[in-house]
Design a protein around this motif. Structure first.
Motif, PDB file in Angstrom:
ATOM      1  N   ALA A 234       1.036  -1.307   0.050  1.00  0.00           N
ATOM      2  CA  ALA A 234      -0.031  -0.063  -0.061  1.00  0.00           C
ATOM      3  C   ALA A 234       0.835   1.357  -0.107  1.00  0.00           C
ATOM      4  N   LYS A 235       1.802   1.335   0.895  1.00  0.00           N
ATOM      5  CA  LYS A 235       2.833   2.379   0.746  1.00  0.00           C
ATOM      6  C   LYS A 235       3.413   2.783  -0.465  1.00  0.00           C
ATOM      7  N   VAL A 236       3.889   1.684  -1.155  1.00  0.00           N
ATOM      8  CA  VAL A 236       5.044   1.954  -2.299  1.00  0.00           C
ATOM      9  C   VAL A 236       3.882   2.251  -3.510  1.00  0.00           C
ATOM     10  N   THR A 237       2.804   1.967  -3.375  1.00  0.00           N
ATOM     11  CA  THR A 237       1.803   2.478  -4.539  1.00  0.00           C
ATOM     12  C   THR A 237       0.981   3.532  -4.182  1.00  0.00           C
ATOM     13  N   ALA A 238       1.145   4.110  -3.004  1.00  0.00           N
ATOM     14  CA  ALA A 238       0.264   5.078  -2.293  1.00  0.00           C
ATOM     15  C   ALA A 238      -1.320   4.630  -2.537  1.00  0.00           C
ATOM     16  N   GLY A 239      -1.304   3.599  -1.882  1.00  0.00           N
ATOM     17  CA  GLY A 239      -2.738   3.041  -1.882  1.00  0.00           C
ATOM     18  C   GLY A 239      -3.048   2.667  -3.111  1.00  0.00           C
ATOM     19  N   GLY A 240      -2.399   2.157  -4.054  1.00  0.00           N
ATOM     20  CA  GLY A 240      -2.995   1.944  -5.412  1.00  0.00           C
ATOM     21  C   GLY A 240      -3.047   2.841  -6.434  1.00  0.00           C
ATOM     22  N   ALA A 241      -2.826   4.258  -5.913  1.00  0.00           N
ATOM     23  CA  ALA A 241      -2.759   5.301  -6.839  1.00  0.00           C
ATOM     24  C   ALA A 241      -1.799   5.536  -8.088  1.00  0.00           C
ATOM     25  N   ARG A 242      -0.451   4.628  -7.650  1.00  0.00           N
ATOM     26  CA  ARG A 242       0.499   4.751  -8.721  1.00  0.00           C
ATOM     27  C   ARG A 242       1.108   3.448  -8.906  1.00  0.00           C
ATOM     28  N   THR A 243       1.721   3.293  -9.783  1.00  0.00           N
ATOM     29  CA  THR A 243       2.548   1.831 -10.056  1.00  0.00           C
ATOM     30  C   THR A 243       3.875   2.145  -9.687  1.00  0.00           C
ATOM     31  N   VAL A 244       4.746   0.884  -9.591  1.00  0.00           N
ATOM     32  CA  VAL A 244       6.088   0.949  -9.265  1.00  0.00           C
ATOM     33  C   VAL A 244       6.902   0.140 -10.118  1.00  0.00           C
ATOM     34  N   GLY A 245       7.962   0.810 -10.823  1.00  0.00           N
ATOM     35  CA  GLY A 245       8.802   0.037 -12.082  1.00  0.00           C
ATOM     36  C   GLY A 245       8.465   0.490 -13.555  1.00  0.00           C
ATOM     37  N   ASN A 246       9.396   0.421 -14.277  1.00  0.00           N
ATOM     38  CA  ASN A 246       9.285   1.139 -15.680  1.00  0.00           C
ATOM     39  C   ASN A 246       9.220   0.061 -16.672  1.00  0.00           C
ATOM     40  N   TYR A 247      10.165  -0.968 -16.453  1.00  0.00           N
ATOM     41  CA  TYR A 247      10.072  -2.266 -17.434  1.00  0.00           C
ATOM     42  C   TYR A 247       8.708  -2.907 -17.236  1.00  0.00           C
ATOM     43  N   TYR A 248       8.257  -3.186 -15.986  1.00  0.00           N
ATOM     44  CA  TYR A 248       6.886  -3.871 -15.850  1.00  0.00           C
ATOM     45  C   TYR A 248       6.303  -2.959 -14.613  1.00  0.00           C
ATOM     46  N   ALA A 249       5.277  -2.256 -14.735  1.00  0.00           N
ATOM     47  CA  ALA A 249       4.630  -1.526 -14.025  1.00  0.00           C
ATOM     48  C   ALA A 249       3.816  -2.293 -12.859  1.00  0.00           C
ATOM     49  N   LEU A 250       4.413  -2.392 -11.462  1.00  0.00           N
ATOM     50  CA  LEU A 250       3.947  -3.240 -10.564  1.00  0.00           C
ATOM     51  C   LEU A 250       2.464  -2.381  -9.812  1.00  0.00           C
ATOM     52  N   SER A 251       1.460  -2.997  -9.903  1.00  0.00           N
ATOM     53  CA  SER A 251       0.264  -2.415  -9.081  1.00  0.00           C
ATOM     54  C   SER A 251       0.384  -2.928  -7.637  1.00  0.00           C
ATOM     55  N   GLN A 252      -0.611  -2.400  -6.770  1.00  0.00           N
ATOM     56  CA  GLN A 252      -0.399  -2.547  -5.305  1.00  0.00           C
ATOM     57  C   GLN A 252      -0.661  -4.438  -5.324  1.00  0.00           C
ATOM     58  N   GLU A 253      -1.506  -4.862  -6.102  1.00  0.00           N
ATOM     59  CA  GLU A 253      -1.705  -6.239  -5.807  1.00  0.00           C
ATOM     60  C   GLU A 253      -0.337  -7.036  -6.361  1.00  0.00           C
ATOM     61  N   ASP A 254       0.065  -6.429  -7.668  1.00  0.00           N
ATOM     62  CA  ASP A 254       1.429  -7.019  -7.999  1.00  0.00           C
ATOM     63  C   ASP A 254       2.379  -7.167  -6.864  1.00  0.00           C
ATOM     64  N   VAL A 255       2.633  -5.879  -5.989  1.00  0.00           N
ATOM     65  CA  VAL A 255       3.584  -5.944  -5.308  1.00  0.00           C
ATOM     66  C   VAL A 255       3.298  -6.826  -4.108  1.00  0.00           C
ATOM     67  N   ARG A 256       1.986  -6.880  -3.632  1.00  0.00           N
ATOM     68  CA  ARG A 256       1.426  -8.006  -2.527  1.00  0.00           C
ATOM     69  C   ARG A 256       1.658  -9.263  -2.922  1.00  0.00           C
ATOM     70  N   ALA A 257       1.613  -9.597  -4.488  1.00  0.00           N
ATOM     71  CA  ALA A 257       1.731 -11.094  -4.628  1.00  0.00           C
ATOM     72  C   ALA A 257       3.205 -11.398  -4.792  1.00  0.00           C
ATOM     73  N   LEU A 258       4.112 -10.463  -5.340  1.00  0.00           N
ATOM     74  CA  LEU A 258       5.517 -10.669  -5.172  1.00  0.00           C
ATOM     75  C   LEU A 258       6.119 -10.881  -3.792  1.00  0.00           C
ATOM     76  N   LEU A 259       5.664  -9.992  -3.074  1.00  0.00           N
ATOM     77  CA  LEU A 259       6.345 -10.353  -1.476  1.00  0.00           C
ATOM     78  C   LEU A 259       5.596 -11.228  -0.788  1.00  0.00           C
ATOM     79  N   SER A 260       4.279 -11.798  -1.182  1.00  0.00           N
ATOM     80  CA  SER A 260       3.667 -12.664  -0.448  1.00  0.00           C
ATOM     81  C   SER A 260       4.402 -13.982  -0.790  1.00  0.00           C
ATOM     82  N   ALA A 261       4.954 -13.944  -1.856  1.00  0.00           N
ATOM     83  CA  ALA A 261       5.558 -15.133  -2.466  1.00  0.00           C
ATOM     84  C   ALA A 261       6.893 -15.504  -1.695  1.00  0.00           C
ATOM     85  N   ALA A 262       7.434 -14.248  -0.842  1.00  0.00           N
ATOM     86  CA  ALA A 262       8.659 -14.439  -0.350  1.00  0.00           C
ATOM     87  C   ALA A 262       8.517 -14.537   1.350  1.00  0.00           C
ATOM     88  N   LEU A 263       7.406 -14.977   1.530  1.00  0.00           N
ATOM     89  CA  LEU A 263       7.114 -15.069   3.177  1.00  0.00           C
ATOM     90  C   LEU A 263       7.867 -16.423   3.497  1.00  0.00           C
TER      91      LEU A 263
END
Length: 392
Positions: free
Chosen positions: A363-392
């Motif tokens: 939520a923080k890195v995407t400003a609550g879903g208002a922005r994406t992060v990354g230029n090659y592949y724009a990660l949404s809030q749900e993408d970041v959540r999925a990416l990090l959940s897989a690293a638990l």
């Protein structure tokens, strides 16, 4: 390929006895009052403290010393140093150490140049232009290869009160000189060096990953630098006393920031890690070891093409026999194994971070879903959540 302009007015003195050049390097800037920032007493153990004192004496300059630098440089400490520097009319900043010492000095330089009533943190959050303020010169005596801050134009600062960690970039933050004697990194604690290696590797992978075409020359240079980083990281893992491995890691640290001018690099991993270490106070490289491996696995399933090129060239992997996803996931596995040898966990749970923490970071890195992060592949809030959940 993107258009670019390079401004890098910096002197780098590398090799055995490089510290002997300190008086000459300082003299070019006519300092009258020098603030030396570092961490602990190891600078004295290495002879750096005495060398700086002698150089200041030879120039008739006042020397103020501060040993309070910590990993993830603190806003409150920087504010204290700004007041100290003002009280002593400091006109030159000298950092001895790794990226944290350098970023502390750069942040103090920003704060000293800020107009009355403007806090240094405003340059990291509000968006004030650093290049529009006349920052003091910064010199560096580097003791830890990996971050690249010793030659770079960026600084990162952490606000413990708000659990925020942000960076700024400006050409006037690039140090005017950097002294690198690889012997100084012999005494760095193994875990700190391992974390810096993870930072170095992340820089190269994130820089490489871009959609730009006609960038084959810098692709090849980045591939070579990454191959060198991986090889010498493995050598360091086997023998932390390997002088040649540390020399090569120093070299890569110096050059990595000059290989990204011609492309719109991805840079998703760093902002995600900044939120993690801002919340949990991990070493930057500790966080990047987790995020880089997790990001590679996510990108393997969603947009692997550029990384297939990288892995194929590094390891001569057959991208016909294996799928593109398998090629990139294999690289992620290889990197995870290397980090294991270096003693770096690649799971968030190793630091007590669970699903609730993942949700907060996303939520923080995407400003609550208002922005994406990354230029090659724009990660949404749900993408970041999925990416990090897989690293638990």
């Amino acid at each position: 390929m993107t258009n670019y302009e390079v401004r890098a007015n910096i002197r780098v003195v590398f090799g055995d006895g490089a510290l002997n050049e300190l008086p000459t390097l300082l003299e070019r800037h006519h300092p009258k009052s020098i603030l030396l920032v570092s961490s602990g007493d190891y600078v004295d153990d290495l002879g750096i403290g005495d060398a700086v004192r002698q150089a200041a004496d030879s120039l008739g300059a006042t020397l103020i010393e501060d040993r309070g630098v910590v990993p993830n440089p603190r806003l409150e400490h920087v504010r204290e140093l700004i007041e100290t520097a003002k009280a002593h009319n400091v006109d030159f900043l000298l950092a001895a150490g790794g990226g944290s010492a350098v970023d502390t000095a750069k942040s103090v330089a920003i704060g000293l140049a800020a107009p009355e009533g403007t806090d240094v943190w405003d340059y990291f959050t509000v968006g004030h232009a650093v290049e529009q303020v006349p920052t003091l010169k910064v010199g560096v005596i580097n003791t830890l290869p990996g971050t690249g801050s010793e030659v770079g134009r960026s600084a990162v600062l952490t606000n413990l009160a708000t659990k925020e960690k942000f960076g700024v970039e400006a050409n006037n933050l690039r140090p005017v000189f950097t002294i690198v004697d690889p012997a100084f990194s012999r005494t760095v604690p193994q875990h700190f060096q391992a974390a810096a290696i993870a930072d170095e590797i992340a820089h190269l992978i994130e820089t490489y990953t871009a959609d730009d075409t006609d960038v084959d020359i810098t692709d090849r240079l980045l591939e070579g630098a990454l191959a060198g980083a991986l090889t010498n990281a493995a050598k360091y893992a086997d023998d932390p006393a390997d002088d040649n491995a540390r020399k090569q890691l120093h070299q890569i640290s110096l050059y990595q920031h000059y290989l990204n001018f011609d492309r719109n690099s991805d840079w998703a991993g760093h902002p995600i890690e900044h939120v993690i270490s801002g919340d949990y106070d991990l070493l930057h490289g500790e966080g990047l070891a987790i995020v880089t491996v997790a990001w590679l696995r996510f990108i393997a399933a969603h947009k692997p093409t550029k990384l297939v090129q990288l892995v194929s060239r590094l390891y001569h992997v057959d991208a016909v026999t294996f799928s593109e996803e398998q090629v990139v996931r294999g690289f992620a596995d290889h990197l995870e194994a290397l980090y294991g040898r270096l003693g770096l966990p690649t799971k968030l749970s190793a630091y007590g971070i669970g699903q609730e923490g993942v949700d907060i970071v996303a939520a923080k890195v995407t400003a609550g879903g208002a922005r994406t992060v990354g230029n090659y592949y724009a990660l949404s809030q749900e993408d970041v959540r999925a990416l990090l959940s897989a690293a638990l």
